[in-house]
Design an enzyme around this catalytic site. Structure first.
Site, PDB file in Angstrom:
ATOM      1  N   GLY A  57       0.841  -1.197   0.000  1.00  0.00           N
ATOM      2  CA  GLY A  57       0.000   0.000   0.000  1.00  0.00           C
ATOM      3  C   GLY A  57       0.868   1.236   0.000  1.00  0.00           C
ATOM      4  O   GLY A  57       2.040   1.170   0.378  1.00  0.00           O
ATOM      5  N   CYS A  84       5.146  -6.277   1.612  1.00  0.00           N
ATOM      6  CA  CYS A  84       5.523  -4.859   1.705  1.00  0.00           C
ATOM      7  C   CYS A  84       4.784  -4.173   2.869  1.00  0.00           C
ATOM      8  O   CYS A  84       5.088  -4.433   4.016  1.00  0.00           O
ATOM      9  CB  CYS A  84       5.277  -4.177   0.359  1.00  0.00           C
ATOM     10  SG  CYS A  84       6.134  -2.614   0.230  1.00  0.00           S
ATOM     11  N   TYR A  85       3.776  -3.344   2.584  1.00  0.00           N
ATOM     12  CA  TYR A  85       3.013  -2.729   3.679  1.00  0.00           C
ATOM     13  C   TYR A  85       2.429  -3.823   4.579  1.00  0.00           C
ATOM     14  O   TYR A  85       2.393  -3.693   5.803  1.00  0.00           O
ATOM     15  CB  TYR A  85       1.897  -1.870   3.085  1.00  0.00           C
ATOM     16  CG  TYR A  85       1.051  -1.159   4.114  1.00  0.00           C
ATOM     17  CD1 TYR A  85       1.407   0.091   4.581  1.00  0.00           C
ATOM     18  CD2 TYR A  85      -0.110  -1.752   4.613  1.00  0.00           C
ATOM     19  CE1 TYR A  85       0.643   0.744   5.532  1.00  0.00           C
ATOM     20  CE2 TYR A  85      -0.881  -1.106   5.572  1.00  0.00           C
ATOM     21  CZ  TYR A  85      -0.501   0.144   6.024  1.00  0.00           C
ATOM     22  OH  TYR A  85      -1.264   0.779   6.967  1.00  0.00           O
ATOM     23  N   HIS A 171       8.158  -7.545  -3.610  1.00  0.00           N
ATOM     24  CA  HIS A 171       6.880  -7.919  -4.229  1.00  0.00           C
ATOM     25  C   HIS A 171       7.030  -9.197  -5.065  1.00  0.00           C
ATOM     26  O   HIS A 171       7.450  -9.120  -6.221  1.00  0.00           O
ATOM     27  CB  HIS A 171       6.385  -6.780  -5.130  1.00  0.00           C
ATOM     28  CG  HIS A 171       5.919  -5.595  -4.352  1.00  0.00           C
ATOM     29  ND1 HIS A 171       4.617  -5.429  -3.948  1.00  0.00           N
ATOM     30  CD2 HIS A 171       6.596  -4.519  -3.879  1.00  0.00           C
ATOM     31  CE1 HIS A 171       4.505  -4.302  -3.264  1.00  0.00           C
ATOM     32  NE2 HIS A 171       5.697  -3.734  -3.212  1.00  0.00           N
ATOM     33  N   GLU A 173       4.756 -10.776  -6.463  1.00  0.00           N
ATOM     34  CA  GLU A 173       3.763 -10.814  -7.545  1.00  0.00           C
ATOM     35  C   GLU A 173       4.238 -10.108  -8.809  1.00  0.00           C
ATOM     36  O   GLU A 173       3.648 -10.277  -9.876  1.00  0.00           O
ATOM     37  CB  GLU A 173       2.441 -10.181  -7.061  1.00  0.00           C
ATOM     38  CG  GLU A 173       2.439  -8.671  -6.852  1.00  0.00           C
ATOM     39  CD  GLU A 173       2.993  -8.211  -5.507  1.00  0.00           C
ATOM     40  OE1 GLU A 173       3.756  -8.977  -4.883  1.00  0.00           O
ATOM     41  OE2 GLU A 173       2.701  -7.068  -5.088  1.00  0.00           O
ATOM     42  N   ASP A 230     -16.406 -10.785 -24.795  1.00  0.00           N
ATOM     43  CA  ASP A 230     -17.095 -11.106 -23.551  1.00  0.00           C
ATOM     44  C   ASP A 230     -18.537 -11.546 -23.794  1.00  0.00           C
ATOM     45  O   ASP A 230     -18.977 -12.577 -23.299  1.00  0.00           O
ATOM     46  CB  ASP A 230     -17.093  -9.902 -22.598  1.00  0.00           C
ATOM     47  CG  ASP A 230     -15.706  -9.317 -22.430  1.00  0.00           C
ATOM     48  OD1 ASP A 230     -14.746 -10.073 -22.661  1.00  0.00           O
ATOM     49  OD2 ASP A 230     -15.585  -8.135 -22.098  1.00  0.00           O
ATOM     50  N   LYS A 372      -9.820 -10.560 -18.190  1.00  0.00           N
ATOM     51  CA  LYS A 372     -10.007 -10.724 -19.633  1.00  0.00           C
ATOM     52  C   LYS A 372      -9.296 -11.968 -20.201  1.00  0.00           C
ATOM     53  O   LYS A 372      -9.847 -12.690 -21.016  1.00  0.00           O
ATOM     54  CB  LYS A 372      -9.473  -9.475 -20.334  1.00  0.00           C
ATOM     55  CG  LYS A 372      -9.789  -9.410 -21.796  1.00  0.00           C
ATOM     56  CD  LYS A 372     -11.117  -8.761 -21.981  1.00  0.00           C
ATOM     57  CE  LYS A 372     -11.523  -8.653 -23.408  1.00  0.00           C
ATOM     58  NZ  LYS A 372     -12.822  -7.992 -23.523  1.00  0.00           N
TER      59      LYS A 372
END
Ligand code: XMP
Length: 516
Positions: A57, A84-85, A171, A173, A230, A372
């Site tokens: 964050g 992290c945060y 991070h 990710e 979609d 998506k």
């Protein structure tokens, strides 16, 4: 089978990477949902998660603006990973110390693994990670272990196996973290013991089953199609689940791309055997949009009129259900269920935030949990051809948000012609598939030009082309000069009403993909 039973909950403390955490977890075939940081523990428990992740964050844990959270999350008897945060929050809660650092670590950083670790199991002793922090852990809580440090001697990963609490300052990710996928995989499978049941096959089967349960055997469902990926996937779902009781309808608002209504009808018939009925309500849409320049107003008007058109169409038909292709990103950007209680509405996506309150239909939104790229994988399994699946996304409000200022038939026509040329050239040059989304925008200013010996005073068209993974962030695509000049020449020479072409070089953020 409930494919969500095995999920991980992510609490969002506002990081730009929160959605990336979700994507990385789903790529490992584990279902995950993002909840606001202050989600009450009772709500978290309802999700019955196997583990909790506290995201990064932008705030400092010392800040008055630090996001709220329910203290009881720390009593949950499940593994928690703080990133992290999230790590700093864990440290603060368990009695360690966070301090402001003189060394800011932003970007690539090397870390050394200095102790045996479950989270960093099988990760090379020296590895590259992505950091983005200024506060740092000055003292870890009692009985915790430091398992990795950065080259600046900053604590990079800690854990307490007994409490099942793990944390990284970096991070995992982000793609730049060399072994990020492996680290998340250690957390998901070795620590939280998740199963890999979030697969395309399981999703399709579960969704078909849930549609059959939601729709009584006597009911008919109106499936709103637009020619895009979609809504075509939704139509395929409904077709598989309830066959002819799903009625595919395309409301032509007059704001579609050139020949789109006809192309959509042909393509769904040919590829899936679905008959699409086209309802031409363009006159009503143009009437309602007359004089309207404000983008949010345009979106709301179109969202509302779509529903009114469906209602008119179903008036004497006893249809109570409406299926549409809302995605997880639409929900998030419209400030709906999702990222944060304080999430800002960026744009009212017409199939979410732009809907009127008094809808007489019950909505069926089989793609509401999906990103998506997940939709494309599902479409493939449902038998949609690549030519349809690889089409660039097209927004529900259509060209209304690409004709800046007032939307008139004449201005839409100019845009349609220019856009058809642009997209054709990208396809011929074989770069269409490298681009996430490309389109033209009609700018409401006129500029002076010269053609032959004459002065012209005409409109400006902007070309937009971006790369992206899911539309949440994007970079502008570098179209080769030669191709750009071919597009520009052809547009200016053959579309009456345009005498200048410009190319948009803004990424998202700070821009958005669409101009309105
Ligand atoms: P922005 O402009 O918000 O767009 O960066 C992100 C992605 O969403 C699409 N978009 C929409 N899709 N209804 C939709 O179905 C909408 O109202 C809408 N607005 C934007 C946009 O084309 C891009 O792919």
């Amino acid at each position: 089978m409930d494919i969500r039973h095995n999920q991980v909950v992510i609490l969002d403390f506002g990081s730009q990477y929160t959605r990336l955490i979700a994507r990385r977890i789903r790529e490992q075939q584990v279902y995950t949902e993002i909840l606001p940081s202050d989600a009450p523990v009772e709500i978290i428990k309802k999700h019955n998660p196997k583990a909790l992740i506290l995201s990064g964050g932008p705030e400092s844990v010392f800040s008055k603006k630090a996001p709220n959270y329910d203290e009881a999350i720390f009593d949950l008897d499940m593994p928690i990973l703080g990133i992290c945060y999230g790590m700093q929050l864990l440290v603060q809660h368990y009695g360690g110390k966070i301090e402001k650092s003189k060394v800011h670590e932003y970007g690539f950083e090397n870390i050394d693994i200095i102790d045996q670790s479950s989270l960093l199991d099988n990760i090379p002793i020296k590895t590259n990670v992505w950091m983005s922090h200024s506060d740092f852990v000055a003292k870890i809580p009692e009985n915790w272990a430091v398992v990795a440090k950065s080259s600046n001697d900053i604590i990079a990963a800690i854990e307490n196996k007994t409490l099942k609490r793990f944390a990284t300052q970096f991070h995992p990710e982000v793609n730049h973290t060399a072994k990020g996928t492996e680290i998340l995989s250690n957390f998901l499978f070795k620590i939280a013991k998740c199963d890999q049941n979030w697969t395309v096959e399981n999703f399709v089967n579960a969704k078909i089953e849930s549609i059959r349960q939601q729709v009584p055997s006597s009911a008919t469902v109106l499936t709103a199609v637009s020619g895009g990926v979609d809504s075509s996937v939704v139509a395929a779902f409904l077709n598989k689940a309830i066959g002819k009781r799903a009625k595919a309808v395309l409301v032509d608002h007059g704001l579609l791309r050139k020949n789109e209504a006809q192309n959509c009808r042909t393509s769904l018939k040919k590829n899936l055997g679905i008959a699409v009925e086209v309802v031409d309500d363009s006159k009503i849409f143009f009437k309602k949009l007359k004089g309207i320049r404000n983008p949010e107003k345009k979106r709301k008007i179109i969202g509302e009129q779509f529903i009114r058109s469906f209602e008119k169409f179903t008036k004497n038909q006893n249809i109570d259900y409406l299926a549409q292709g809302t995605l997880y990103t639409d929900v998030i950007e419209s400030g709906g269920r999702g990222v944060s209680n304080t999430a800002k509405v960026i744009k009212s996506h017409h199939n979410v935030g732009g809907l009127p309150e008094d809808i007489k239909f019950e909505l069926i939104e089989p793609l509401r949990d999906l990103f998506k790229d997940e939709v494309r994988n599902i479409g493939k399994l449902l038998g949609l051809p690549d030519s349809l699946l690889n089409r660039h996304p097209f927004p529900g409000p259509g060209l209304a948000v690409r004709v800046l200022g007032e939307v008139t038939k004449k201005r839409v026509k100019i845009l349609q012609e220019a856009d058809a040329i642009y997209i054709d050239i990208l396809k011929n040059e074989r770069i269409y598939d490298d681009i996430w989304q490309a389109f033209s925008v009609l700018i409401p200013v006129k500029t002076v030009g010269v053609m032959g010996d004459n002065r012209t005073y005409e409109n400006v068209i902007a070309l937009r082309a971006v790369t992206s993974l899911d539309g949440m962030t994007a970079d502008w695509y570098r179209i080769p000069d030669k191709v750009l000049s071919k597009i520009s020449n052809k547009i200016v020479n053959s579309v009456s009403g345009i005498n200048r072409v410009v190319f948009d070089i803004t990424s998202k953020p700070p821009g958005t993909i669409e101009w309105e």
